[in-house]
Write a protein that holds these residues in place. Structure first.
Motif, PDB file in Angstrom:
ATOM      1  N   PHE A 181     -34.158  36.454  68.720  1.00 57.49           N
ATOM      2  CA  PHE A 181     -34.125  36.277  67.275  1.00 57.49           C
ATOM      3  C   PHE A 181     -35.148  37.137  66.536  1.00 57.49           C
ATOM      4  CE2 PHE A 181     -30.923  33.036  66.846  1.00 57.49           C
ATOM      5  CZ  PHE A 181     -30.588  33.083  65.501  1.00 57.49           C
ATOM      6  N   PRO A 182     -36.359  37.301  67.065  1.00 52.72           N
ATOM      7  CA  PRO A 182     -37.322  38.141  66.343  1.00 52.72           C
ATOM      8  C   PRO A 182     -36.839  39.573  66.124  1.00 52.72           C
ATOM      9  CG  PRO A 182     -38.442  36.826  67.991  1.00 52.72           C
ATOM     10  CD  PRO A 182     -36.970  36.651  68.244  1.00 52.72           C
ATOM     11  N   ALA A 183     -35.960  40.066  67.011  1.00 56.43           N
ATOM     12  CA  ALA A 183     -35.485  41.446  66.906  1.00 56.43           C
ATOM     13  C   ALA A 183     -34.237  41.582  66.034  1.00 56.43           C
ATOM     14  CB  ALA A 183     -35.194  42.004  68.297  1.00 56.43           C
ATOM     15  N   PHE A 184     -33.570  40.457  65.727  1.00 55.90           N
ATOM     16  CA  PHE A 184     -32.383  40.534  64.886  1.00 55.90           C
ATOM     17  C   PHE A 184     -32.781  40.953  63.473  1.00 55.90           C
ATOM     18  CE2 PHE A 184     -30.219  37.021  67.571  1.00 55.90           C
ATOM     19  CZ  PHE A 184     -29.681  37.978  68.428  1.00 55.90           C
ATOM     20  N   GLN A 185     -32.003  41.853  62.882  1.00 54.43           N
ATOM     21  CA  GLN A 185     -32.279  42.271  61.513  1.00 54.43           C
ATOM     22  C   GLN A 185     -32.013  41.113  60.548  1.00 54.43           C
ATOM     23  OE1 GLN A 185     -30.131  45.820  60.486  1.00 54.43           O
ATOM     24  NE2 GLN A 185     -31.029  47.027  62.148  1.00 54.43           N
ATOM     25  N   LYS A 186     -32.922  40.915  59.615  1.00 56.81           N
ATOM     26  CA  LYS A 186     -32.809  39.795  58.677  1.00 56.81           C
ATOM     27  C   LYS A 186     -31.633  39.953  57.715  1.00 56.81           C
ATOM     28  CE  LYS A 186     -36.410  37.797  60.396  1.00 56.81           C
ATOM     29  NZ  LYS A 186     -36.579  38.710  61.548  1.00 56.81           N
ATOM     30  N   SER A 187     -31.071  41.159  57.647  1.00 48.10           N
ATOM     31  CA  SER A 187     -29.883  41.371  56.817  1.00 48.10           C
ATOM     32  C   SER A 187     -28.604  40.903  57.514  1.00 48.10           C
ATOM     33  CB  SER A 187     -29.758  42.852  56.448  1.00 48.10           C
ATOM     34  OG  SER A 187     -29.636  43.649  57.621  1.00 48.10           O
ATOM     35  N   SER A 188     -28.710  40.593  58.816  1.00 53.76           N
ATOM     36  CA  SER A 188     -27.541  40.116  59.563  1.00 53.76           C
ATOM     37  C   SER A 188     -27.109  38.744  59.064  1.00 53.76           C
ATOM     38  CB  SER A 188     -27.864  40.026  61.055  1.00 53.76           C
ATOM     39  OG  SER A 188     -28.247  41.279  61.580  1.00 53.76           O
ATOM     40  N   HIS A 189     -25.826  38.451  59.257  1.00 54.88           N
ATOM     41  CA  HIS A 189     -25.315  37.112  58.978  1.00 54.88           C
ATOM     42  C   HIS A 189     -25.042  36.419  60.304  1.00 54.88           C
ATOM     43  CE1 HIS A 189     -24.293  36.810  54.533  1.00 54.88           C
ATOM     44  NE2 HIS A 189     -24.888  37.987  54.665  1.00 54.88           N
ATOM     45  N   ILE A 190     -25.399  35.140  60.369  1.00 51.12           N
ATOM     46  CA  ILE A 190     -25.251  34.358  61.592  1.00 51.12           C
ATOM     47  C   ILE A 190     -24.168  33.313  61.375  1.00 51.12           C
ATOM     48  CG2 ILE A 190     -26.413  32.737  63.158  1.00 51.12           C
ATOM     49  CD1 ILE A 190     -29.046  34.221  62.272  1.00 51.12           C
ATOM     50  N   TYR A 191     -23.242  33.231  62.327  1.00 50.87           N
ATOM     51  CA  TYR A 191     -22.154  32.258  62.284  1.00 50.87           C
ATOM     52  C   TYR A 191     -22.218  31.429  63.557  1.00 50.87           C
ATOM     53  CZ  TYR A 191     -20.402  35.469  58.755  1.00 50.87           C
ATOM     54  OH  TYR A 191     -20.289  36.270  57.647  1.00 50.87           O
ATOM     55  N   THR A 192     -22.183  30.111  63.417  1.00 55.35           N
ATOM     56  CA  THR A 192     -22.229  29.259  64.599  1.00 55.35           C
ATOM     57  C   THR A 192     -21.236  28.119  64.480  1.00 55.35           C
ATOM     58  OG1 THR A 192     -23.681  27.989  66.063  1.00 55.35           O
ATOM     59  CG2 THR A 192     -24.133  27.850  63.701  1.00 55.35           C
ATOM     60  N   CYS A 193     -20.669  27.745  65.623  1.00 55.83           N
ATOM     61  CA  CYS A 193     -19.735  26.626  65.681  1.00 55.83           C
ATOM     62  C   CYS A 193     -19.886  25.983  67.049  1.00 55.83           C
ATOM     63  CB  CYS A 193     -18.299  27.100  65.461  1.00 55.83           C
ATOM     64  SG  CYS A 193     -17.102  25.736  65.343  1.00 55.83           S
TER      65      CYS A 193
END
Length: 317
Positions: A181-193
């Motif tokens: 998670f620290p390396a994920f770009q903050k502009s990314s969108h996260i989808y979870t189900c």
């Protein structure tokens, strides 16, 4: 009035230990509506229940609808009916696709599915691939043997984007995402189900790493309905009736007791089918359908689960 479509089960097989993969095609001259990734349909089951299931397929293939349905050990009757009665050739009615879990425009999308929660994310992955957009798909579960769609995800066009995190194979999805998670770009969108606890964990981790809440999306199909609270009065304006809603009783039930029938579906505050306008009074919102801003407006209420903060609610019914 909701438009319903007549369909027939044209294919049905088991994948994983207890997941039914079901294909539905129109059994009349009605053409099934096109849909976007994240959409679900209401199944009107032979036992009279209505249940929501995500469409799980490449959305460019819209001559049929495909579902992946887990036989839930704690079934309230929906998945059990699917398992026992929805065999090839059975006809039933479904709603048009509805989308409470749409894709947003994003530089990169991170799709994280837990167990059967992978179903809407597979459709998202196909749409993102078709649109040549950046994404990654993560499939978390207890074991490969209990999981569905593995061959499709391992050998098909989504294989380069798919990461498997199966506990029995030694993978630890919690450790993986805590590291990544620290390396994920903050502009990314996260989808979870997936299970509620799983989605809550993903959401908490994302917020912990400064992801904006508008960039975190989750699909909810089962919610605990809290019916506790004092009794209150509902005035059904159009019906010219005053109705007492007792403690541990839903507004929907109270209205039906007095002959006012409202269209309903999930009865868990998820789908929005029983949405109603509030003319006077202050609702106590207990649904997951309305946004926070919509709840603050206090001019709508979900009748299957919400209650009243005021002694009286005047509804436009």
């Amino acid at each position: 009035m909701t438009i319903l479509y007549d369909v027939k089960v044209t294919d049905r097989y088991m994948d994983g230990e207890n997941i039914s993969i079901i294909a539905l095609q129109s059994s009349s001259d009605q053409i099934l509506p096109v849909f976007d990734a994240g959409a679900h349909i209401d199944l009107h089951l032979p036992n009279g229940m209505v249940r929501q299931y995500s469409l799980c397929q490449n959305p460019t293939e819209n001559s049929f609808y495909r579902l992946g349905i887990l036989r839930d050990e704690n079934s309230r009757g929906g998945s059990e009916c699917v398992y026992e009665q929805l065999h090839q050739g059975v006809e039933l009615k479904i709603s048009a696709p509805q989308n409470l879990f749409p894709l947003a425009e994003a530089h990169h999308s991170i799709l994280i599915g837990g167990g059967i929660g992978i179903t809407p994310l597979i459709t998202m992955a196909y749409q993102l691939h078709h649109e040549n957009r950046s994404f990654e798909l993560h499939y978390c579960g207890s074991s490969a043997e209990r999981s569905a769609f593995l061959v499709e995800l391992q050998d098909g066009i989504l294989a380069p984007y798919t990461h498997f995190h199966f506990k029995n194979d030694g993978a630890n999805h919690r450790a993986y995402f805590q590291d990544h998670f620290p390396a994920f770009q903050k502009s990314s969108h996260i989808y979870t189900c997936g299970p509620n606890a799983f989605m809550d964990w993903v959401e908490h981790l994302a917020k912990q790493h400064q992801f904006h809440s508008k960039h975190i999306h989750k699909e909810v199909f089962q919610a605990e309905v809290d019916l506790t609270g004092d009794s209150f009065e509902v005035i059904a304006k159009k019906s010219n009736k005053t109705i007492q809603v007792f403690a541990h009783e839903t507004i929907l039930t109270a209205l039906a007791r007095e002959g006012i029938t409202i269209e309903k579906s999930c009865e868990q505050g998820i789908c929005g089918t029983c949405l109603c306008d509030v003319l006077e009074g202050e609702p106590e919102h207990r649904d997951v359908y309305l946004t926070d801003d919509e709840k603050q407006d206090n001019d709508q209420i979900i009748l299957c689960c919400s209650r009243s903060k005021s002694k009286q609610l005047v509804l436009d019914i």
